[in-house]
Motif scaffolding. Structure first.
Motif, short mmCIF file in Angstrom:
data_model
loop_
_atom_site.label_atom_id
_atom_site.label_comp_id
_atom_site.label_asym_id
_atom_site.label_seq_id
_atom_site.Cartn_x
_atom_site.Cartn_y
_atom_site.Cartn_z
N LEU A 1 1.02 -1.22 0.02
CA LEU A 1 -0.08 0.00 0.12
C LEU A 1 0.70 1.17 0.01
CD1 LEU A 1 -2.94 -1.17 2.55
CD2 LEU A 1 -3.00 -0.90 -0.06
N VAL A 2 1.95 1.21 0.75
CA VAL A 2 3.02 2.22 0.72
C VAL A 2 3.57 2.52 -0.73
CG1 VAL A 2 4.90 3.37 1.62
CG2 VAL A 2 3.45 2.26 3.22
N ILE A 3 3.98 1.45 -1.48
CA ILE A 3 4.47 1.66 -2.78
C ILE A 3 3.29 2.13 -3.57
CG2 ILE A 3 5.40 0.27 -4.38
CD1 ILE A 3 6.59 -1.75 -2.36
N ALA A 4 2.12 1.67 -3.53
CA ALA A 4 0.91 2.27 -4.25
C ALA A 4 0.90 3.90 -4.12
CB ALA A 4 -0.25 1.57 -3.86
N VAL A 5 0.98 4.24 -2.97
CA VAL A 5 0.85 5.63 -2.78
C VAL A 5 2.20 6.23 -3.43
CG1 VAL A 5 0.76 7.67 -1.10
CG2 VAL A 5 -0.54 5.37 -0.89
N LEU A 6 3.23 6.03 -3.23
CA LEU A 6 4.54 6.44 -3.53
C LEU A 6 4.43 6.18 -5.00
CD1 LEU A 6 7.50 7.32 -3.32
CD2 LEU A 6 7.97 4.91 -2.90
N CYS A 7 4.55 5.19 -5.78
CA CYS A 7 4.62 5.34 -6.94
C CYS A 7 3.48 6.32 -7.80
CB CYS A 7 4.40 3.79 -7.55
SG CYS A 7 5.84 2.81 -7.12
N ALA A 8 2.13 6.14 -7.26
CA ALA A 8 1.03 6.68 -7.77
C ALA A 8 1.51 8.44 -7.88
CB ALA A 8 -0.38 6.63 -7.14
N SER A 9 2.15 8.59 -6.95
CA SER A 9 2.58 10.31 -6.69
C SER A 9 3.43 10.36 -7.78
CB SER A 9 3.11 10.43 -5.52
OG SER A 9 2.37 9.96 -4.19
N LEU A 10 4.20 9.67 -8.40
CA LEU A 10 5.17 9.99 -9.36
C LEU A 10 4.55 9.70 -10.74
CD1 LEU A 10 8.51 8.34 -7.69
CD2 LEU A 10 8.11 11.08 -8.07
N SER A 11 3.80 8.86 -10.77
CA SER A 11 3.54 7.99 -11.93
C SER A 11 2.78 9.26 -13.13
CB SER A 11 2.22 7.05 -11.72
OG SER A 11 1.89 6.59 -12.78
N VAL A 12 2.05 10.25 -12.58
CA VAL A 12 1.36 11.10 -13.26
C VAL A 12 2.52 11.82 -14.33
CG1 VAL A 12 0.01 12.92 -13.77
CG2 VAL A 12 -0.79 11.30 -12.09
N VAL A 13 3.50 12.23 -13.34
CA VAL A 13 4.44 13.22 -14.05
C VAL A 13 5.32 12.36 -15.02
CG1 VAL A 13 6.63 14.57 -13.53
CG2 VAL A 13 4.51 14.75 -12.26
N VAL A 14 5.58 10.97 -14.42
CA VAL A 14 6.57 10.01 -15.12
C VAL A 14 5.85 9.65 -16.56
CG1 VAL A 14 7.13 7.98 -15.27
CG2 VAL A 14 7.57 8.75 -13.47
N VAL A 15 4.53 9.76 -16.66
CA VAL A 15 3.96 9.42 -18.05
C VAL A 15 3.63 10.66 -18.84
CG1 VAL A 15 1.58 8.75 -18.93
CG2 VAL A 15 2.66 7.46 -16.88
N VAL B 1 4.23 3.33 -13.89
CA VAL B 1 3.51 3.97 -15.18
C VAL B 1 1.97 3.64 -15.19
CG1 VAL B 1 3.38 3.54 -17.65
CG2 VAL B 1 5.55 3.34 -16.46
N LEU B 2 1.43 2.46 -14.79
CA LEU B 2 0.07 2.15 -14.90
C LEU B 2 -0.73 3.15 -14.30
CD1 LEU B 2 0.42 -1.68 -15.30
CD2 LEU B 2 -0.51 -0.23 -16.96
N PRO B 3 -0.52 3.39 -12.99
CA PRO B 3 -1.71 4.09 -12.31
C PRO B 3 -2.11 5.61 -13.07
CG PRO B 3 -0.17 2.99 -10.74
CD PRO B 3 0.39 3.03 -12.02
N GLY B 4 -0.70 6.28 -13.17
CA GLY B 4 -0.90 7.69 -13.93
C GLY B 4 -1.41 7.39 -15.38
N ALA B 5 -1.01 6.49 -16.13
CA ALA B 5 -1.70 6.23 -17.60
C ALA B 5 -2.98 6.17 -17.55
CB ALA B 5 -0.77 5.08 -18.29
N THR B 6 -3.55 5.32 -16.54
CA THR B 6 -4.88 5.17 -16.54
C THR B 6 -5.60 6.39 -16.09
OG1 THR B 6 -4.28 2.57 -15.93
CG2 THR B 6 -6.65 3.44 -15.52
N ALA B 7 -5.17 6.85 -15.04
CA ALA B 7 -5.67 8.15 -14.41
C ALA B 7 -5.98 9.07 -15.57
CB ALA B 7 -4.97 8.95 -13.30
N LEU B 8 -5.05 9.43 -16.44
CA LEU B 8 -4.92 10.20 -17.78
C LEU B 8 -6.25 9.98 -18.55
CD1 LEU B 8 -1.51 10.85 -18.08
CD2 LEU B 8 -2.90 12.57 -17.37
N ALA C 1 -3.92 2.87 -8.04
CA ALA C 1 -2.73 2.29 -7.49
C ALA C 1 -3.11 1.39 -6.13
CB ALA C 1 -1.68 3.39 -7.14
N ILE C 2 -3.86 2.04 -5.33
CA ILE C 2 -4.35 1.38 -3.89
C ILE C 2 -5.19 0.29 -4.35
CG2 ILE C 2 -5.38 1.80 -2.02
CD1 ILE C 2 -4.38 4.57 -1.62
#
Lengths: 289, 313
Positions: free
Chosen positions: B26-40, B224-231, B248-249
């Motif tokens: 769950l912590v990794i989900a929050v962490l990666c989701a925070s970066l994911s949008v900018v990464v994508v 990648v996937l959380p940000g790509a999906t959110a977009l 992500a969560i």
């Protein structure tokens, strides 16, 4: 197109402007060369360019692609470094001018990532809030700067639309509003009418005139399109590595243009004629070639 | 009906083994989701791939140096630091090669990626022959395993996540400006090089953190996937960030449950769930577009209105 005039207080005077009586921007013997790179030559892009931009004027810098126009602009903004000569902006070095946010910059719009999930207002707010400490929220000053910038370019009506859904002309207005939101005294525009149709160019010229008249901005427009600079500028500098002429727009004769663009352009622009003069023959002490 | 998930998480014998993995996930989900949008949005997904694969080389070096058993539970701080150094060097190397313009970024990433994998394979085999590699579990190294994760890893993940989220919050205004319009950003006083370095550093740290659960190969997917999906779901930056967290969560929870119930690799289950969510979001957007409604805005972006505050505000 509806516009409203922003409150005069929302656009501040430049630092030290009250005491400063010199040119808005001064280029003295500016030369610049890109370093040679694999797969392409480097070479001299600007050579001994000397030019004063008067406070409050609208200067167009006209020249062919690769003639050094955008390079001169980027040197002014410290987006490129390593030139020889001297550039001063309101008496400041380019770096000082950037830190004090004296210059507003409108890049070629294609360079921004327009697929970002941002509204037009959010794009303008980014500039209004640039330099704000992270723990501070935007205050009345930043909000006023943002709203005034949107108003003066006539973008309030579509400010909440996603930036990716706007037309080319609307995006251009947002980019100008973004530049104005940092409350500059000088506005630099790089190829502002690329991809915009003739009626859009007319609207652009009207917008420049309004910014000039209402905000008293010094405006520098870089373009390879003669219609852009002829319609919206008080004076034109023709640049193709060296500065060829500085003239009123009416002075852009086919001969002048042929020399700058290195081919005959009379057929395109018709017979224009006024008082163009060569730098070597200039006797006007106020002119700096 | 017998639910393994409940058993794993409530049994006095099994719960201490599984809860650290759940919390870390769950912590990794929050962490990666925070970066994911900018990464994508910055098209840095492939850079993330290069960085995560560099971790494999780092594990090989750590094994040769005798720094804990690669992939084993409670693997030491020494190994994590070596892997982090490798990831960071890879990220900076890719960034440097791309910036110099003498090598295209995808070529640079491809070179770093395969070289790191090859180096890791050779060094792990060497360490194995010398008896330094301990119980090297290649499968869990590549695809992750919940059994890799212990409470110290959870605590480390929480500290890393807090640090990265705090860093993102502090740098949110210049980073957004940089991400949106990198060529023009310096003219507005945005330190673009610093922004790129900070994001690469965050990517490297997040990759190392996500590696134990998701593995080398799948860690990038979490970025990648959380940000790509959110977009696919919204035009509004604030909503995209929230969607990214929710996806992500939700993906991690669903993936963990599937992993428990069907006895499948944890990382692979999480990524499969996230991929399915992306597919569903993509189909929904395509369907809305064909039906004549604005794509992502149909998910709730268009009505954001003037009240929507800039993400950097």
């Amino acid at each position: 197109m509806t516009t409203a005039t922003p409150t005069s207080s929302s656009f501040r005077a430049a630092p030290g402007e009250g005491d400063y009586a010199g040119p808005a921007v001064r280029y003295e013997n500016v030369s610049f060369a890109f370093p040679p790179r694999e797969g392409g030559p480097g070479g001299l892009v600007l050579e001994n360019v000397t030019l004063d931009v008067r406070p409050g004027e609208r200067l167009g810098i006209l020249g062919p692609n690769g003639g050094g126009k955008s390079t001169l602009l980027k040197l002014t903004l410290v987006l490129l470094t390593g030139f020889t000569g001297r550039i001063s902006v309101m008496g400041l070095t380019p770096g000082q001018a950037r830190r004090q946010r004296v210059i507003g910059y409108v890049p070629q719009r294609i360079e921004a990532e327009l697929r970002f999930p941002l509204s037009a207002r959010q794009v303008v707010q980014m500039s209004a809030c640039a330099g704000l400490p992270p723990w501070r929220s935007p205050g009345p000053r930043q909000r006023a700067a943002m709203e005034d910038a949107l108003k003066v370019v006539g973008a309030s009506a579509f400010a909440d639309k996603p930036i990716g859904e706007l037309s080319g002309g609307q995006v251009q207005r947002i980019m100008i509003a973004r530049a104005l939101a940092c409350r500059p005294r000088i506005l630099l525009l790089d190829e502002p009418t690329v991809g915009i149709d003739v009626s859009g160019q007319k609207q652009f010229a009207d917008l420049l005139a309004r910014l000039h008249d209402e905000l008293g901005l010094t405006i520098i427009v870089v373009s390879h399109d003669i219609r852009t600079v002829a319609a919206g500028c008080d004076r034109v500098a023709c640049l193709s590595r060296t500065l060829h002429y500085h003239v009123a727009p009416e002075g852009l004769t086919p001969g002048v243009l042929a020399e700058v663009f290195r081919h005959d352009v009379a057929a395109i622009f018709g017979e224009l004629h006024v008082d163009a003069h060569k730098a070597s023959a200039c006797k006007d002490p106020s002119h700096r070639h | 009906m017998h639910l393994r998930t409940l058993e794993y998480l409530t049994s006095p014998e099994l719960a201490p083994l599984y809860w650290p993995g759940v919390v870390t996930g769950l912590v990794i989900a929050v962490l990666c989701a925070s970066l994911s949008v900018v990464v994508v949005l910055k098209r840095m997904a492939f850079i993330g791939q290069g960085i995560s694969h560099a971790a494999f080389g780092g594990v090989g070096v750590a094994a040769v140096l005798g720094l804990a058993a690669a992939g084993g539970a409670g693997a030491g701080l020494g190994q994590s630091l070596v892997v982090l150094a490798f990831c960071l060097a890879a990220g900076l190397g890719i960034g440097w090669l791309s910036e110099k313009g003498q090598t295209q970024s995808d070529t640079a990433i491809g070179i770093v990626l395969v070289a790191s994998m090859a180096l890791g394979a050779v060094l792990l085999q060497y360490a194995h022959l010398r008896g330094r590699a301990g119980s090297v579990a290649w499968e869990s190294l590549l695809f992750g395993s919940i059994m890799n994760v212990a409470w110290p890893d959870s605590i480390a993940a929480i500290v890393v996540a807090l640090a990265i989220i705090a860093g993102l919050w502090l740098a949110r205004r210049p980073m957004l400006f940089w991400a949106f319009d990198e060529p023009a950003a310096p003219a507005f006083g945005v330190p673009t090089r610093a922004m790129r370095f900070i994001l690469l550093l965050m990517l490297a740290v997040a990759t190392v953190t996500a590696m134990k659960l998701a593995g080398v190969v799948l860690a990038t997917a979490m970025l990648v996937l959380p940000g790509a999906t959110a977009l696919q779901l919204s035009h509004r930056f604030g909503r995209v960030m929230i969607w990214s967290q929710v996806i992500a969560i939700g993906g991690v929870l669903a993936g963990l449950i599937l992993s428990f119930e069907f006895d499948q690799p944890t990382g692979a289950c999480i990524v499969l769930v996230l991929s399915l969510i992306f597919g569903a979001a993509w189909v929904r957007r395509a369907w809305l577009s064909r039906a004549g409604r604005a794509g992502p805005a149909g998910a709730g972006g268009a009505s954001g209105g003037a009240a929507a505050e800039a993400p950097g505000a």
